[in-house]
Design a protein around this motif. Structure first.
Motif, short mmCIF file in Angstrom:
data_model
loop_
_atom_site.label_atom_id
_atom_site.label_comp_id
_atom_site.label_asym_id
_atom_site.label_seq_id
_atom_site.Cartn_x
_atom_site.Cartn_y
_atom_site.Cartn_z
N ILE A 65 6.73 10.89 -6.47
CA ILE A 65 7.60 11.36 -7.56
C ILE A 65 7.02 12.63 -8.17
CG2 ILE A 65 8.49 10.81 -9.86
CD1 ILE A 65 8.55 7.85 -8.94
N ALA A 66 5.71 12.64 -8.41
CA ALA A 66 5.08 13.83 -8.99
C ALA A 66 5.27 15.05 -8.10
CB ALA A 66 3.59 13.56 -9.21
N ALA A 67 5.07 14.87 -6.79
CA ALA A 67 5.26 15.99 -5.86
C ALA A 67 6.70 16.46 -5.86
CB ALA A 67 4.81 15.57 -4.45
N ALA A 114 0.83 -1.20 0.00
CA ALA A 114 0.00 0.00 0.00
C ALA A 114 0.86 1.25 0.00
CB ALA A 114 -0.94 -0.01 1.20
N ASP A 115 1.93 1.25 0.78
CA ASP A 115 2.80 2.42 0.82
C ASP A 115 3.56 2.56 -0.51
OD1 ASP A 115 4.02 4.56 2.64
OD2 ASP A 115 5.78 3.61 1.76
N MET A 116 3.94 1.44 -1.10
CA MET A 116 4.64 1.52 -2.38
C MET A 116 3.76 2.13 -3.46
SD MET A 116 6.33 -1.50 -4.64
CE MET A 116 6.84 -1.09 -6.30
N ARG A 117 2.46 1.95 -3.35
CA ARG A 117 1.55 2.51 -4.35
C ARG A 117 1.52 4.04 -4.30
NH1 ARG A 117 -1.79 -2.14 -2.82
NH2 ARG A 117 -1.77 -3.65 -4.55
N THR A 118 2.12 4.63 -3.28
CA THR A 118 2.19 6.09 -3.21
C THR A 118 3.38 6.65 -3.98
OG1 THR A 118 3.59 6.18 -1.19
CG2 THR A 118 1.20 5.95 -0.88
N TRP A 119 4.22 5.79 -4.55
CA TRP A 119 5.45 6.28 -5.17
C TRP A 119 5.19 7.23 -6.33
CZ3 TRP A 119 9.73 1.93 -5.40
CH2 TRP A 119 10.08 1.59 -4.09
N GLY A 120 4.16 6.94 -7.14
CA GLY A 120 3.86 7.83 -8.25
C GLY A 120 3.54 9.23 -7.77
N GLU A 121 2.72 9.32 -6.72
CA GLU A 121 2.38 10.63 -6.16
C GLU A 121 3.60 11.29 -5.54
OE1 GLU A 121 -0.70 9.63 -3.46
OE2 GLU A 121 -2.20 9.28 -5.02
#
Length: 268
Positions: free
Chosen positions: A259-261, A250-257
């Motif tokens: 990176i974008a930030a 679940a935490d890994m799924r935040t990587w795209g956000e």
């Protein structure tokens, strides 16, 4: 998300046709994938979500490494060392006509390629995003030995024997539900890729400490092929680095956000 139009591009570099996907509009960022996969394979695996990056107003160019996916390549060990793959990445920047420093991202083998490219041509890069940094320095020799043995196994028994042994190895919990993948390089090239990677290492600590780029490092835990020690050492060596460690899917799924930030955050 409104799906960004995607264009396939191709160019010739050092005897191979290298293929890339080009999507989005805005400041240029390039991404280099890990060993034995491709952009399409990573997409099927659902490893990284690039939608937030494109939504943030970034032009994202992701290439298939030499002999991976749609790109061609010969069974030449030296073509698959990190410095050689870094040369391919710099060739991509030349092809794209990149004049200003750009953001570069890379996972595993791609992380090694990006770091070597930054050492070879530091003025061509603005920020770095280093995903799952691989074994390096003191942890590299065991990986290199295993790669050389795997190359011998493929030549002696075929790729299926190598893959069967790999499937028996435990997987990190953070990616336990990720679908397995078949290698995208042709079987006759696999031994050269393995031996090229066995001859590779990240740049020396001194070379890394001399880099001026800011960096975001994204790592996970319990993976001998991508030990947390490498990510922590990089975070210590690089003069301006942020490290985030994921312990759950679940935490890994935040990587795209994340990176974008990072790519849209005002820089001091």
């Amino acid at each position: 998300m409104r799906k960004a139009p995607l264009t396939e591009g191709r160019f010739w570099h050092r005897g191979a046709e290298l293929v890339y996907d080009d999507a989005g509009e805005g400041p240029l960022a390039v991404y280099a994938h890990g060993g034995f996969v491709s952009q399409a394979a990573e997409g099927r695996m659902g490893l990284f979500d690039w939608a937030p990056v494109l939504d943030a107003g970034v032009r994202l160019v992701r290439n298939d490494a030499r002999a991976h996916g749609r790109s061609t390549g010969e069974a030449v060990d030296s073509d698959f060392t990190y410095p050689s793959l870094a040369g391919d990445l710099l060739g991509l920047l030349d092809h794209l006509g990149s004049a200003d420093p750009i953001d570069a991202m890379g996972a595993s083998m791609g992380c090694g390629s990006v770091l070597h490219a930054a050492v070879q041509a530091p003025d061509r890069f603005f920020r770095l995003v280093l995903l799952i940094p691989p074994t390096a320095w003191t942890t590299r020799e065991a990986y290199a030995r295993a790669n050389r043995e795997s190359a011998d196994t493929i030549e002696r028994e075929g790729a299926d024997a190598w893959l069967a042994a790999k499937r028996k190895q435990p997987r990190p919990a953070v990616v336990a539900d990720v679908p397995p993948f078949e290698p995208t390089p042709a079987e006759h090239v696999l031994p050269s890729i393995l031996r090229g990677l066995a001859r590779s290492d990240l740049p020396s600590p001194t070379e890394i400490a001399a880099l001026h780029q800011r960096a975001l490092i994204l790592a996970w835990v319990d993976d001998p092929g991508h030990p947390l020690s490498t990510a922590e050492t990089l975070a210590h060596l690089l003069p301006h680095a942020d490290l985030h460690v994921s312990r759950t899917r679940a935490d890994m799924r935040t990587w795209g956000e994340r990176i974008a930030a990072y790519l849209t955050r005002p820089q001091p």
